[in-house]
Design a protein around this motif. Structure first.
Motif, PDB file in Angstrom:
ATOM      1  N   LYS A 661       0.810  -1.160  -0.129  1.00  0.00           N
ATOM      2  CA  LYS A 661      -0.177   0.035   0.015  1.00  0.00           C
ATOM      3  C   LYS A 661       0.794   1.219  -0.011  1.00  0.00           C
ATOM      4  O   LYS A 661       0.486   2.167  -0.790  1.00  0.00           O
ATOM      5  CB  LYS A 661      -0.940  -0.127   1.193  1.00  0.00           C
ATOM      6  N   SER A 662       1.981   1.334   0.824  1.00  0.00           N
ATOM      7  CA  SER A 662       2.839   2.582   0.878  1.00  0.00           C
ATOM      8  C   SER A 662       3.583   2.635  -0.591  1.00  0.00           C
ATOM      9  O   SER A 662       3.565   3.881  -0.919  1.00  0.00           O
ATOM     10  CB  SER A 662       3.887   2.223   1.707  1.00  0.00           C
ATOM     11  N   ILE A 663       3.910   1.620  -1.286  1.00  0.00           N
ATOM     12  CA  ILE A 663       4.376   1.832  -2.795  1.00  0.00           C
ATOM     13  C   ILE A 663       3.406   2.450  -3.572  1.00  0.00           C
ATOM     14  O   ILE A 663       3.691   3.145  -4.250  1.00  0.00           O
ATOM     15  CB  ILE A 663       5.005   0.352  -3.304  1.00  0.00           C
ATOM     16  N   ALA A 664       2.109   1.825  -3.372  1.00  0.00           N
ATOM     17  CA  ALA A 664       0.873   2.257  -4.288  1.00  0.00           C
ATOM     18  C   ALA A 664       0.842   3.958  -3.791  1.00  0.00           C
ATOM     19  O   ALA A 664       0.444   4.736  -5.092  1.00  0.00           O
ATOM     20  CB  ALA A 664      -0.248   1.677  -3.886  1.00  0.00           C
ATOM     21  N   ALA A 705      -4.582  -1.463  -6.970  1.00  0.00           N
ATOM     22  CA  ALA A 705      -5.690  -2.036  -6.405  1.00  0.00           C
ATOM     23  C   ALA A 705      -5.596  -1.966  -4.796  1.00  0.00           C
ATOM     24  O   ALA A 705      -6.721  -1.966  -4.276  1.00  0.00           O
ATOM     25  CB  ALA A 705      -5.769  -3.605  -6.654  1.00  0.00           C
ATOM     26  N   LYS A 706      -4.573  -1.597  -4.336  1.00  0.00           N
ATOM     27  CA  LYS A 706      -4.494  -1.276  -2.871  1.00  0.00           C
ATOM     28  C   LYS A 706      -5.058   0.030  -2.242  1.00  0.00           C
ATOM     29  O   LYS A 706      -5.422   0.251  -1.229  1.00  0.00           O
ATOM     30  CB  LYS A 706      -2.787  -1.331  -2.308  1.00  0.00           C
ATOM     31  N   LEU A 707      -5.124   0.906  -3.415  1.00  0.00           N
ATOM     32  CA  LEU A 707      -5.946   2.166  -3.261  1.00  0.00           C
ATOM     33  C   LEU A 707      -7.466   2.073  -3.404  1.00  0.00           C
ATOM     34  O   LEU A 707      -7.837   1.780  -4.639  1.00  0.00           O
ATOM     35  CB  LEU A 707      -5.138   3.317  -3.912  1.00  0.00           C
ATOM     36  N   HIS A 708      -8.203   2.634  -2.371  1.00  0.00           N
ATOM     37  CA  HIS A 708      -9.673   2.562  -2.802  1.00  0.00           C
ATOM     38  C   HIS A 708     -10.208   3.287  -3.879  1.00  0.00           C
ATOM     39  O   HIS A 708     -10.995   2.824  -4.629  1.00  0.00           O
ATOM     40  CB  HIS A 708     -10.344   3.267  -1.484  1.00  0.00           C
TER      41      HIS A 708
END
Length: 885
Positions: A661-664, A705-708
């Motif tokens: 998620k942090s990379i995204a 995809a990790k970001l809403h």
């Protein structure tokens, strides 16, 4: 408890030559689903003073035994559950053995069995003894003739090894086909296939001007999925002629696709039997990974015609002789067909994720095991993949031309024989006039070697001293010959990536010299120091270029050094390896802080390397995708274990969630721009550039995809239904979601593909690997699903295998429910198919790596398995070694 008769351990040191040889075998099969009659006519020659003939046989009903035309009485021989023993003082004699077998109920899938209405055999390693009584060992080479009799409405196709010499109809309404193999072979290469199959035909013109008929036999519904397999076969035949001068030696080459198969494929002489997974593909049903797997496995089995069939193993302890060598050959083939750099990294990823943990676990064994209880348990990543790396060492040391010279001598010396790993090594040595005896240590020592490197630069003398030390499992051992391919890069920021010039002492030139990928240092002692002269600065070390040896490297590399190598090294492997090291260090740091309840972070060095690789427009798209991919979970676990840390899987899962998620979040705009740039191809194409484009696009999608706010991107890609690669990537990216749209997508996928078993395996796999809070409940529902079948190995692997290996949150749930569930499933499977059960139990072997609570629960399930009644040899060996019993 285990039965009183403990399984027997077999040792290499106890090998004895054959007392009898079998000159010829004449087999007749009268096929019937539940009562197939097998008549086996063998011509024996005694080769020693011993007169006791022991023929292997299991799960057989003996009907009669006849010697030189005289039927023997039961008092003339000894019959047990595993053997038929006769006294045979004659110098030569003919033996006729008639047996009855039940293919329909053979869920072990060893010997002769029935799958989807078709008859099939699997004889490697010791399956032939389930068909008839025989000297079931690989050094017994014989000429085989096979006659198959069956009713044509049930079995219009009757196939066996070699060339078809006769066929026709019988008066009782049955028909027959007789096959004759002109090459001697061990019984593990015997094959029979019969059923109502359709055929796809083509041909290949060999280098010496012969026409070889190529035939793929499949079920009628799969006729439109054979083009890629046929093209792969023709490419592999041409490649083997061009690279090694090896030409096919029969008039026909046949492949049969079977749904129920324990292995990936089997190289039976002239009649390869394949798991359907490695034959059937079209863009709508198969991913890029599937297409590449088919090309690789088709080539692998074809290459076995020489490295395995024409020259075979003396005994099963020599398994890597054929498998390690042939894996190396198929790796080289795939590299030439696609991208050498990408292929090398993918092979190393697999080695580190699966084989390194195997090397460190209770089932650790050298590539030439010195003993076994159940031979099927040694079809391992160690024998195959590490074995391939050891073969690659020869090529690294001798060069491609020297390696080919060794191969030519190997075939000239041993064609038609059953040989050993020493024979292969001696051929390499003699062809190149080199002493390679030290290479034997790679075959007989288990564990992953660690090479520790330190350096000292003297600015006055302009020398760089490199000290190398080698250990295995923290201990000194017999020294290995380790080729270290390296270079030294400038540390000057104005000369990023520039390779520095240097020289070595005259005395060192025999062990350190220029090679294709840099300098090659032959590291052959437990500790050695190499001095580089005339070097202008203390540069950055680019070590083990191209992964020149299967070792762990312990070198204190600074963050600046790693970032520079990750951004500028000309060697693709070292560039990828450096950014992976930065990622791994960041993962380890976060696991430690997460376990202490402290905030996690993305390290500045890792962010810098990520950014450089993401923005580098000159970088190959596939290499860019690999560069921004986090190390596999299993490699992180191995790293934590090597640091002496017990594993808390909750922290590991949390860290991966955080890092992704942090990379995204950090690179959202760059990832989105790359995703859109890759576009949506109108027509699927299997080729290097197209695969790389999809690979990078779907890696970006997985992060986004990790970001809403990017969820709709995932659903949009799924709805386009462009090809299975993109569809599967979208479904995989949805796994963390808990939405009605996700459930609807899974339902749509099932409804569309429920009649295609291979695609349905993907549907099962997606859910079995979904690390939700209810993962155990989910996998329990999957094994109750009407489309789940314990008798189909692919389906079992797609659910139970995936759950144990890839679902860390579910399998290692703190309640212990995942452990209890999988152990129960192993017990069920062991009664159906012991080979598959032994693969499913493997995740328990690593129990000592985890925190004390999980250790206790995993050990309890191993003891539960150990104490169950009638455990198979396959599972018993793994469980007992895991418990050190």
């Amino acid at each position: 408890m285990m039965p009183s008769e403990q399984p027997k351990e077999i040792f290499l040191k106890d090998y004895l030559p054959l007392d009898f040889k079998i000159d010829s075998v004449d087999l007749t099969f009268e096929l019937n689903a539940s009562e197939t009659l097998v008549t086996n006519r063998m011509k024996f020659v005694r080769q020693s003073e011993s007169t006791l003939l022991k023929l292997d046989g299991e799960h057989l009903e003996l009907l009669s035994v006849e010697k030189d035309g005289k039927e023997l009485k039961p008092s003339d021989y000894q019959l047990s559950a595993h053997a038929l023993v006769l006294n045979c003082p004659e110098e030569s004699f003919e033996l006729v053995v008639r047996t009855k077998v039940d293919p329909e109920s053979n869920t072990r899938l060893e010997g002769l069995y029935r799958s989807s209405g078709n008859y099939c055999t699997q004889c490697e390693a010791e399956g032939f003894r389930n068909i008839t009584y025989y000297l079931d060992r690989p050094d017994c080479l014989s000429y085989f003739t096979t006659k198959i009799i069956a009713y044509p409405h049930e079995n219009k196709v009757l196939l066996s090894n070699g060339n078809l010499v006769e066929f026709g109809d019988l008066e009782d309404g049955r028909h027959f086909a007789t096959w004759e193999d002109p090459h001697k072979k061990p019984c593990y290469l015997f094959a029979l296939v019969a059923g109502n199959l359709e055929v796809v035909e083509d041909h290949f013109e060999t280098k010496d001007g012969r026409r070889v008929d190529l035939r793929l036999y499949v079920q009628a519904k799969n006729l439109d999925k054979c083009d890629h397999a046929m093209a792969s076969l023709k490419k592999s035949m041409k490649w083997d002629e061009d690279r090694f001068g090896l030409i096919y030696d029969l008039d026909v080459y046949m492949i049969v696709a079977v749904d129920d198969f324990n292995m990936g494929a089997m190289e039976n002489k002239g009649l390869n039997v394949f798991n359907s997974k490695f034959v059937l593909a079209k863009p709508e049903t198969a991913t890029d990974v599937d297409f590449e797997g088919i090309e690789s496995v088709i080539a692998h089995e074809y290459f076995h015609n020489w490295t395995g069939n024409r020259v075979t193993c003396r005994d099963w302890f020599q398994l890597t002789l054929k498998e390690g060598l042939t894996v190396f050959r198929d790796q080289e083939f795939t590299a030439d067909m696609l991208s050498p750099a990408v292929k090398r990294i993918e092979d190393v990823k697999r080695l580190r994720s699966v084989q390194f943990p195997e090397d460190a676990g209770p089932m650790s064994h050298p590539i030439q095991p010195q003993s076994y209880i159940e031979m099927n348990n040694f079809y391992t990543m160690t024998v195959y993949e590490k074995g391939a790396e050891v073969v690659r060492l020869y090529q690294t040391l001798l060069g491609k031309d020297g390696f080919r010279k060794g191969m030519v001598l190997y075939f000239n010396r041993f064609d038609g024989q059953a040989v050993t790993v020493e024979d292969f090594r001696n051929a390499m040595a003699d062809a190149n006039q080199r002493d390679l005896s030290q290479m034997h240590q790679w075959y007989i020592q288990s564990g992953t070697p660690k090479v520790t490197i330190s350096k000292h630069y003297d600015s006055e003398s302009k020398t760089l001293s490199l000290t190398f030390d080698q250990t295995v499992n923290g201990k000194h051992h017999h020294p290995l010959l380790i080729p270290v391919v390296f270079n030294v890069l400038s540390a000057d920021s104005s000369q990023q990536g520039k390779e520095l010039l240097f020289s070595v002492d005259e005395a060192d030139k025999v062990r350190c010299y220029p090679a294709d990928a840099g300098w090659l240092f032959e590291f052959s002692e437990l500790s050695e120091t190499l001095v580089l002269h005339n070097i202008e600065q203390d540069g950055y070390l680019s070590l083990f270029r191209g992964f020149s040896a299967p070792v762990l490297v312990d070198y204190e590399c600074t963050k600046d050094e790693l970032v520079a190598l990750a951004c500028y090294d000309s060697d693709s492997f070292v560039r990828w390896e450096s950014i992976q090291t930065l990622a791994l260090e960041n993962l380890v740091d976060n696991v430690e802080v997460a376990g202490n309840g402290l905030p996690m972070h993305l390290s500045d060095a890792y962010v810098k390397a990520l950014e450089a690789n993401l923005l580098d427009e000159s970088l190959d798209l596939a290499l860019k995708s690999l560069a921004i991919t986090l190390p596999d979970e299993s490699y992180l676990l191995e790293t934590l274990s090597n640091k002496g840390l017990l594993i808390d899987t909750d922290s590991v899962v949390a860290v991966y969630d955080y890092m992704k998620k942090s990379i995204a979040e950090s690179f959202e705009s760059v990832l989105r721009a790359l995703y859109e740039k890759m576009g949506q191809p109108e027509v699927y194409h299997y080729g290097k550039e197209a695969i790389a484009s999809r690979m990078l696009k779907n890696r970006c999608l997985n992060y986004l995809a990790k970001l809403h706010e990017q969820e709709e991107l995932v659903y949009r890609q799924f709805s386009l239904q462009s090809n299975m690669t993109d569809v599967f990537a979208a479904l995989d990216a949805m796994k963390p979601y808990n939405t009605n749209q996700k459930e609807a997508s899974l339902a749509d996928f099932y409804n569309q593909w429920q009649t295609d078993d291979l695609v349905l395996d993907k549907w099962f796999m997606l859910q079995a690997s979904d690390q939700s809070d209810k993962a155990v409940e989910q996998v329990k529902r999957l094994v109750e699903h009407p489309d789940f079948h314990y008798t189909n190995p692919n389906r079992v692997r797609s659910v139970l295998g995936v759950f144990g290996r890839l679902n860390m949150r579910g399998f290692h749930h703190v309640s212990g429910e995942g452990y209890e569930f999988l152990a129960s499933e192993v017990l069920k499977l062991d009664k159906i198919n012991p080979q598959v059960a032994a693969r499913i139990v493997a995740p328990f072997t690593q129990w000592k790596l985890y925190d004390m609570k999980r250790q206790t629960m995993m050990k309890a399930q191993l003891e539960r398995l150990m104490n169950s009644s009638q455990l198979s040899k396959d599972v018993f060996e793994i469980v007992s070694k895991s418990l050190n019993k």
